[in-house]
Design an enzyme around this catalytic site. Structure first.
Site, PDB file in Angstrom:
ATOM      1  CB  CYS A 301      -0.739   0.066   1.147  1.00 45.62           C
ATOM      2  SG  CYS A 301      -0.218   0.170   2.815  1.00 45.62           S
ATOM      3  CG  HIS A 328      -4.069   1.396   4.352  1.00 51.51           C
ATOM      4  ND1 HIS A 328      -3.597   0.678   3.470  1.00 51.51           N
ATOM      5  CD2 HIS A 328      -5.349   1.517   3.674  1.00 51.51           C
ATOM      6  CE1 HIS A 328      -4.178   0.560   2.122  1.00 51.51           C
ATOM      7  NE2 HIS A 328      -5.225   1.011   2.407  1.00 51.51           N
ATOM      8  CG  ASP A 345      -7.140   2.033  -0.654  1.00 56.72           C
ATOM      9  OD1 ASP A 345      -6.174   1.543  -1.413  1.00 56.72           O
ATOM     10  OD2 ASP A 345      -7.366   1.529   0.362  1.00 56.72           O
TER      11      ASP A 345
END
Length: 651
Positions: A301, A328, A345
């Protein structure tokens, strides 16, 4: 007179601050009471200078308006015609009574509350109450000058505050890389700009045809196309790299020392992906430089959000990098048409689903901060519908200290900006802060667990979603990068071992019969010690049990080419098991005879759902008369459930 919660919070401010806010609140209330039919008194513009400077930053003030009956609209707070005037009057009288007591000097305010009030006077404050600061030790020599300025308001250890400040400072400095014209040009050289722009224009036209009143803009659809391209065509997820010698699977075996070149590209950490067959290590540097990521196009990520945010800036989108203290990161893009920031995202290819992490993944959020070239904003409250729980977890630094730290960084960064740009940033922020006050309810797309990364990795992080419910487990099989490359998804379940094997993803094993379910209702796994048998049956108090597995190929840009499936079920007396397969708008009944069979007619479908329904049976043990995956515990091998899907690119 007992005070309402909002008025009680308002009373925690110093007397001077309270009286200024009370004067304005009483004016708003009195105007409605005196002129109930005059529309202009029922609306407060969020960008109004008086409101934004004298009420919005004050603890409890906006909450009092909501308690009176005001509701949030896009750019205003509105007192609806259906709202209770009596409720407004009650809150108004509480504020007036408190004001009168303070004017008479009958209600002294604790010094701690006065100190808190001084920390509320900035529009960068998030909608969360701040605790009273305590004295802090003097910063050591050589501490950053800004930190020295802020440290006087911190209650926690100097070490904790310094650590948090360095996170702020580091991320705020990092995002300036995205503004390099040379780097943006390199990003544009790998982005199919015309293709994405054409697709965005087509999407907008279709939306306007379907809804002539559509208020979305081309940029909104460009964001969606950029997300899709980045996920499906450009970047790849890394669990463990294949062996650089034999190409076989590896395992993460700790860290290796970074080279000079690694450090040049921001890779302070290098993972050791070890091959058990070759006994060799493959290096995986965790690059933090977006220029390098344009070349490698892989990572987790951190790499995804880093490179995607650069791509957004290169395409002219106003974007900011989002850091989450629970490990994250992602991106937000500003929608000029909607006048708000959109959660994006790239790992999940999702847009505008901010509650995904708390509700879908089950994250215990604490601090979420947005970093752009102009501003740092505490956006935690956009991503939570459980504000009270989040506030209890925010213990790393004191709220007032955080507010002042952010203020200091913003003041320094915005100093060279034009007055118009500063005004624009402030107006946007005011709209955000009002949004943060009222927690939103989860949307359907925010209820599922994480899709990116191996299941073992997601389970270890607790991000597969809340699966304790007997109604919904919520796991979805989506092609990994390996499966996408091989155009194959192959999964089998062994009732004896009680584990899934994802054959097509390097034989990844996932424990537990319910670890990969889409839904389950009134079913459980039964081991019969006397008969040495194992199976899945419905619960004893139910007449029907249901279980399903879901496969979604759309996020990878793929569809079904062919499907083979093996399911097994056993019935006794009047027990019944119905197997049903749904692919797009096509459905088929499947016999549970334990043989692998090809299902024709499913080619082109973007998803697959396999369901079983257990019912019937006689007497007190009717629940046992319909079973799935019945096997002897003495058997050593054998799969009870198997799905093999050959994939093709979505045309």
């Amino acid at each position: 007179m007992s005070l309402s919660p909002a008025v009680t919070t308002l009373c925690e401010n110093s007397t001077d601050v309270f009286l200024d806010a009370a004067k304005l609140l009483l004016t708003y209330a009195d105007n409605i009471l005196r002129y109930p039919n005059v529309e202009k008194y029922r609306s407060i513009r969020i960008g109004n200078p008086t409101f934004s400077t004298k009420l919005l930053p004050i603890k409890g003030a906006v909450e009092c308006l909501f308690e009176m009956g005001f509701e949030e609209a896009e750019t205003h707070l509105v007192f609806p015609k259906a709202a209770s005037v009596e409720q407004l009057r009650l809150v108004r009288e509480s504020i007036a009574a408190e004001r009168d007591q303070r004017l008479k000097g009958e209600c002294p305010v604790p010094p701690a509350a006065q100190r808190v009030a001084s920390a509320q006077q900035s529009p960068t404050a998030a909608a969360a109450p701040a605790a009273a600061p305590t004295a802090a030790p003097t910063p050591p020599a050589g501490a950053p000058s800004q930190l020295a300025e802020f440290s006087a308001q911190q209650p926690s250890s100097l070490e904790s505050s310094m650590s948090f400040f360095l996170i702020l400072q580091s991320n705020f400095q990092h995002v300036l890389q995205y503004e390099s014209p040379e780097l943006q040009q390199k990003a544009l050289s790998v982005i199919p700009q015309q293709k994405l722009s054409d697709a965005a224009g087509l999407g907008l036209n279709q939306a306007r045809e379907a809804d002539p009143g559509c208020k979305l803009g081309t940029e909104d659809f460009l964001v969606l196309e950029l997300l899709r391209w980045f996920k499906q065509s450009f970047f790849s997820w890394v669990n463990c790299l294949p062996c650089s010698h034999c190409g076989g699977p590896t395992q993460n075996a700790g860290s290796l020392s970074p080279t000079t070149d690694d450090l040049h590209w921001g890779a302070q950490r290098v993972e050791n992906h070890f091959c058990q067959s070759c006994r060799l290590s493959t290096r995986f540097p965790r690059y933090n430089n977006p220029e390098k990521l344009l070349q490698t196009r892989r990572g987790r990520c951190g790499e995804w959000a880093n490179c995607f945010t650069l791509c957004c800036r290169a395409m002219g989108l106003e974007a900011r990098y989002i850091w989450d203290s629970t490990d994250h990161v992602w991106t937000e893009v500003y929608s000029a048409a909607q006048r708000r920031w959109l959660h994006c995202d790239p790992c999940e290819n999702v847009c505008d689903k901010p509650l995904l992490y708390e509700v879908g993944w089950g994250k215990k959020l604490a601090y979420i901060l947005a970093f752009s070239k102009d501003q740092v904003v505490d956006v935690t409250w956009r991503y939570s519908c459980k504000h009270a729980e989040v506030l209890r977890r925010r213990t790393r630094v004191q709220e007032g200290w955080l507010l002042h730290a952010i203020d200091g960084l913003n003041a320094s960064r915005q100093q060279p900006l034009s007055s118009d740009r500063k005004k624009e940033l402030t107006q946007r922020l005011l709209v955000e802060l009002v949004e943060f006050i009222s927690p939103k309810k989860p949307k359907p797309g925010e209820l599922g667990g994480r899709n990116s990364g191996s299941l073992a990795w997601r389970v270890a992080r607790g991000e597969t979603g809340a699966q304790a419910s007997t109604q919904a487990a919520g796991f979805v099989f989506s092609p990994t990068e390996t499966e996408k490359g091989n155009k194959l998804l192959h999964v089998r379940y062994s009732a004896i071992k009680d584990q899934y094997c994802r054959v097509s993803n390097d034989n990844e094993t996932i424990p537990g019969w319910d670890g990969c379910l889409w839904t389950k209702e009134s079913v459980f796994r039964k081991e019969e010690c006397d008969w040495q048998m194992v199976y899945i049956a419905r619960t004893e108090d139910s007449s029907v049990g249901r279980i399903s597995w879901k496969f979604d190929f759309a996020p990878a840009g793929m569809t079904i080419q062919s499907v083979s499936i093996k399911v097994s079920s056993t019935t006794f007396h009047s027990g019944k098991v119905r197997w049903h397969v749904q692919a797009g708008d096509k459905s088929k009944e499947v016999p549970g005879d334990g043989t692998l069979q090809v299902l024709p007619g499913l080619c082109g479908s973007p998803d697959l759902l396999v369901e079983a329904e257990l019912s019937g049976g006689d007497g007190d043990t009717s629940w046992q008369h319909a079973q799935l995956f019945r096997q002897s515990l003495k058997d050593e091998e054998g799969s009870s459930f198997e799905v093999i899907v050959s994939l093709q690119e979505d045309s």
